[in-house]
Design an enzyme around this catalytic site. Structure first.
Site, PDB file in Angstrom:
ATOM      1  N   LYS A  38     -35.806 -16.746 -29.913  1.00 38.54           N
ATOM      2  CA  LYS A  38     -35.838 -17.975 -30.735  1.00 38.54           C
ATOM      3  C   LYS A  38     -36.442 -19.146 -29.959  1.00 38.54           C
ATOM      4  CE  LYS A  38     -31.376 -18.016 -31.267  1.00 38.54           C
ATOM      5  NZ  LYS A  38     -31.053 -16.848 -30.398  1.00 38.54           N
ATOM      6  N   ARG A  95     -24.732 -22.132 -36.534  1.00 37.99           N
ATOM      7  CA  ARG A  95     -24.212 -20.864 -36.036  1.00 37.99           C
ATOM      8  C   ARG A  95     -22.932 -20.451 -36.759  1.00 37.99           C
ATOM      9  NH1 ARG A  95     -26.714 -21.127 -30.568  1.00 37.99           N
ATOM     10  NH2 ARG A  95     -26.260 -19.200 -29.472  1.00 37.99           N
ATOM     11  N   ARG A 128     -33.947 -12.896 -18.215  1.00 41.57           N
ATOM     12  CA  ARG A 128     -34.392 -14.254 -18.550  1.00 41.57           C
ATOM     13  C   ARG A 128     -34.289 -15.209 -17.355  1.00 41.57           C
ATOM     14  NH1 ARG A 128     -32.320 -17.195 -23.838  1.00 41.57           N
ATOM     15  NH2 ARG A 128     -30.269 -16.558 -23.100  1.00 41.57           N
ATOM     16  N   ARG A 186     -29.569 -18.405 -16.288  1.00 41.57           N
ATOM     17  CA  ARG A 186     -28.462 -19.109 -16.944  1.00 41.57           C
ATOM     18  C   ARG A 186     -27.156 -18.410 -16.599  1.00 41.57           C
ATOM     19  NH1 ARG A 186     -30.069 -19.963 -23.154  1.00 41.57           N
ATOM     20  NH2 ARG A 186     -27.914 -19.267 -23.347  1.00 41.57           N
ATOM     21  N   ARG A 204     -20.887 -13.354 -26.037  1.00 37.39           N
ATOM     22  CA  ARG A 204     -21.827 -14.081 -26.906  1.00 37.39           C
ATOM     23  C   ARG A 204     -22.287 -13.197 -28.058  1.00 37.39           C
ATOM     24  NH1 ARG A 204     -26.149 -15.378 -22.850  1.00 37.39           N
ATOM     25  NH2 ARG A 204     -27.253 -16.400 -24.546  1.00 37.39           N
TER      26      ARG A 204
END
Ligand code: ADP
Ligand code: ADP
Length: 226
Positions: A17, A92, A131, A164, A175
């Site tokens: 996203k 969300r 990531r 992160r 998550r």
């Protein structure tokens, strides 16, 4: 592209996203609003909001709706949001989606256009574990699939690349559970309203971007078909 619309990118963590929001924001000239980035910024600056939400992000839990809504409402009141914007990671929950409908109506923006990013779980895990994000400009990389030219350094501004803390496997698990329970029901909500478009986000960055641009092109203009 002149798209006067609220665009919403939904999908699980790691679906791409953020990567596609940055590209689409350039293409459409709309601001990119990431509630995750706003919350991480509040944490980094040590604001009262940042202090409240820090443990929640650390555990991979969602931030309460009222805190997110006041942050979003404040952001939407700024002049660059008058003609539309791209939401990345918001809404969300169903209450967030319902309250956003009210805000959009008040701004005369009408129905949003919602893109659902679909990716298989194995790809998500690979993307999240690899990531890396630039600590200066927020550029997104991937250790396996989109590495920087010099390891650990951003190609664009020379900033240090960091992982992160919530991309660690134990937090990723939480998550993904939060996504399934609290966010996935949004796709039905938006499908019923006739504003949902699904994108196969398991493809390459370029292929996803092309599919997305084709949808945005169709939606362009006041009588856009979506
Ligand atoms: P990703 O893009 O990987 O899904 P985000 O950067 O969007 O992650 O979000 C990181 C964290 O910030 C979430 O796990 C959650 O704790 C919090 N968060 C971000 N957006 C929202 C939101 N709209 N509602 C509640 N919590 C949010
Ligand atoms: P999200 O905002 O949905 O959490 P990101 O845009 O931050 O997702 O992307 C998560 C990771 O996957 C990043 O490391 C990014 O470089 C990588 N990525 C994004 N899109 C693709 C893609 N289409 N193919 C392979 N890797 C991708």
């Amino acid at each position: 592209m002149a798209l006067r619309r609220a665009l919403i990118f939904v999908g699980p963590p790691g679906a791409g996203k953020g990567t596609q929001s940055k590209l689409a924001a350039k293409e459409c000239g709309l601001p990119h609003l990431s509630t995750g980035d706003m919350l991480r910024d509040a944490i980094a600056r040590g604001t009262p909001l940042g202090k409240k939400v820090r443990p929640l992000l650390g555990r991979g839990e969602l931030v309460p709706d009222d805190l997110v809504m006041s942050m979003v409402e404040e952001r939407l009141s700024q002049p660059d949001c008058a003609n539309g914007f791209i939401f990345d990671g918001f809404p969300r929950t169903l209450p967030q989606a319902e309250q956003l409908d009210g805000l959009l109506e008040a701004k005369g923006l009408g129905k949003p256009l919602v893109i659902d990013f679909c990716v298989s779980p194995d790809k998500l895990l690979r993307r999240l574990s690899g990531r890396l994000t630039c600590s200066v400009g927020g550029e997104i990389y991937n250790e396996f699939d989109a590495p920087p030219k010099v390891p650990g350094i951003c190609d664009r501004d020379g900033g240090k690349l960091v992982q992160r803390p919530d991309d660690r496997p134990e937090v990723v698990k939480e998550r993904l559970v939060a996504y399934e329970k609290q966010t996935k029901p949004l796709t039905d909500y938006y499908r019923r309203r006739g504003v949902l478009q699904v994108v196969d986000a398991g493809k390459s960055v370029d292929e996803v971007s092309r599919a997305l641009n084709a949808i945005l092109k169709r939606a362009e203009g006041p009588n856009g078909r979506l």
